[in-house]
Design a protein around this motif. Structure first.
Motif, PDB file in Angstrom:
ATOM      1  N   CYS A  52      22.121 -67.028  26.800  1.00 15.35           N
ATOM      2  CA  CYS A  52      22.633 -65.712  27.199  1.00 15.35           C
ATOM      3  C   CYS A  52      21.491 -64.777  27.616  1.00 15.35           C
ATOM      4  O   CYS A  52      20.428 -64.759  27.002  1.00 15.35           O
ATOM      5  CB  CYS A  52      23.414 -65.102  26.034  1.00 15.35           C
ATOM      6  N   CYS A  61      27.054 -62.835  25.154  1.00 11.24           N
ATOM      7  CA  CYS A  61      27.599 -61.529  25.545  1.00 11.24           C
ATOM      8  C   CYS A  61      28.896 -61.699  26.326  1.00 11.24           C
ATOM      9  O   CYS A  61      29.705 -60.791  26.410  1.00 11.24           O
ATOM     10  CB  CYS A  61      26.574 -60.765  26.382  1.00 11.24           C
ATOM     11  N   ASP A  62      29.090 -62.901  26.880  1.00 12.98           N
ATOM     12  CA  ASP A  62      30.273 -63.220  27.695  1.00 12.98           C
ATOM     13  C   ASP A  62      30.347 -62.403  28.992  1.00 12.98           C
ATOM     14  O   ASP A  62      31.374 -62.428  29.675  1.00 12.98           O
ATOM     15  CB  ASP A  62      31.573 -63.041  26.887  1.00 12.98           C
ATOM     16  N   GLN A  63      29.287 -61.695  29.318  1.00 13.99           N
ATOM     17  CA  GLN A  63      29.283 -60.851  30.522  1.00 13.99           C
ATOM     18  C   GLN A  63      28.252 -61.317  31.543  1.00 13.99           C
ATOM     19  O   GLN A  63      28.464 -61.163  32.739  1.00 13.99           O
ATOM     20  CB  GLN A  63      28.927 -59.395  30.155  1.00 13.99           C
ATOM     21  N   CYS A  67      26.591 -66.751  30.839  1.00 17.66           N
ATOM     22  CA  CYS A  67      27.810 -66.883  30.019  1.00 17.66           C
ATOM     23  C   CYS A  67      29.026 -67.171  30.908  1.00 17.66           C
ATOM     24  O   CYS A  67      29.854 -68.029  30.593  1.00 17.66           O
ATOM     25  CB  CYS A  67      28.057 -65.595  29.233  1.00 17.66           C
TER      26      CYS A  67
HETATM   27 ZN   LIG Z   1      25.584 -63.664  28.135  1.00 14.24          ZN
END
Ligand SMILES: [Zn+2]
Length: 320
Positions: A52, A61-63, A67
């Motif tokens: 990440c 962070c999934d953003q 990710c």
């Molecule tokens: Zn990330």
């Protein structure tokens, strides 16, 4: 989904996060545990967290681009190998080996997830040993299996083993209600009989496990009711419906036996019959019958010989 969002495998996740915080990372992991309890989800999230670009050292962070690519299965440095029931062939292992020896394309760590690692055949396992012994420092290999007994001991001994347990019933309840919009009593029912496996709960739901009609239990227990002839799609559907009805009855019997209020029953108006029938079965027999019905429903979807399935079911239920 980030580590902080995953329910039910907190201990394992904490171990992985500790590794990351301490920068003490093994290069080869083996995740062992029942099917459908989140091994693959945790492995993929681990892959995200390790690469990440966000602030947090021990979660995704999934953003960020990395990710997002991993979530979309489009990251050049993250590979997933192995499917449900196909052998993992030596050519696939050789490909992995060729790729693992190259520098990461864009990631900090190249990640190789081997799903259903018990499908490595002997030849593949042997070929794989060398890589497991000396994996490149910028790579992490994660093997997943529900059947560790089928793995070579030499493979297991080269991995950091993490054991996943089945999900607790209340955790499953919440996941089914909140994330899959399953109605409360149905979620409760599924959570009861899926042995801690979300995967199994969802399969049962998909197979129409919860539907029911008012066919009597006595009729369903008559062996002639299960005379289904050839293994055609129509017969499979017929069998599926019958199995669901049977499951409904045995579910109620279980509920009556543990003394649950009768308004939670599918066959609430048949309480007398349920009370009479439940005396025939012990708790462990009811458990066994349920497991067999679940297995039969599952195998039915996988095109396994219908007559064999019925014979197996009859051996469990009709012995009484
Ligand atoms: Zn990330």
């Amino acid at each position: 989904m980030a580590f902080r969002d995953i329910k039910g495998q907190e201990k394992i996740i904490e171990v992985l996060r500790n590794y990351m915080r301490a920068s003490r990372l093994a290069n080869t992991f083996l995740f062992v545990g029942p099917e459908g309890v989140g091994k693959k989800l945790v492995a993929q999230t681990f892959a995200k967290a390790l690469n990440c670009a966000g602030q947090q050292q021990d979660d995704s962070c999934d953003q960020c681009g990395s990710c997002r690519k991993i979530d979309a299965n489009q990251h050049a440095d993250v590979s997933i190998l192995g499917s449900d029931d196909e052998e993992i062939k030596i050519e696939q292992v050789r490909q992995l080996q060729a790729s693992i020896n190259l520098r990461p394309y864009e990631a900090r760590k190249k990640i190789f997830i081997i799903d259903n690692a018990h499908n490595l055949n002997p030849e593949s396992s042997n070929a794989f040993l060398k890589t497991l012994e000396e994996p490149p420092q910028d790579s992490v290999i994660i093997l997943l299996t529900a059947k560790p007994k089928m793995l070579f001991k030499t493979v297991i001994s080269r991995c950091q083993v993490l054991r996943f347990s089945g999900l607790a019933r209340d955790v499953l309840d919440r996941i089914l209600i909140n994330e899959y919009a399953v109605e409360r009593t149905q979620a409760h029912f599924l959570a009861y009989f899926c042995e801690g496996s979300l995967g199994k709960a969802l399969r049962l739901k998909e197979a129409g496990f919860l539907k029911n009609d008012r066919r009597g239990l006595e009729e369903l227990l008559r062996p002639s009711c299960w005379n289904i002839g050839k293994s055609t799609e129509q017969n499979r559907q017929f069998l599926k419906t019958r199995l669901n009805m049977l499951a409904g009855w045995f579910r109620d019997m279980y509920m009556v036996k543990i003394g649950l209020a009768h308004d939670g029953l599918i066959h609430a108006q048949e309480q007398e019959e349920l009370l009479r029938m439940m005396k025939r079965y012990s708790f462990s027999e009811l458990d066994g019958i349920f497991n067999t019905i679940c297995e039969t429903l599952f195998n039915l979807e996988r095109n396994i010989n219908v007559k064999l399935l019925i014979a197996n079911l009859q051996a469990t239920i009709w012995k009484n």
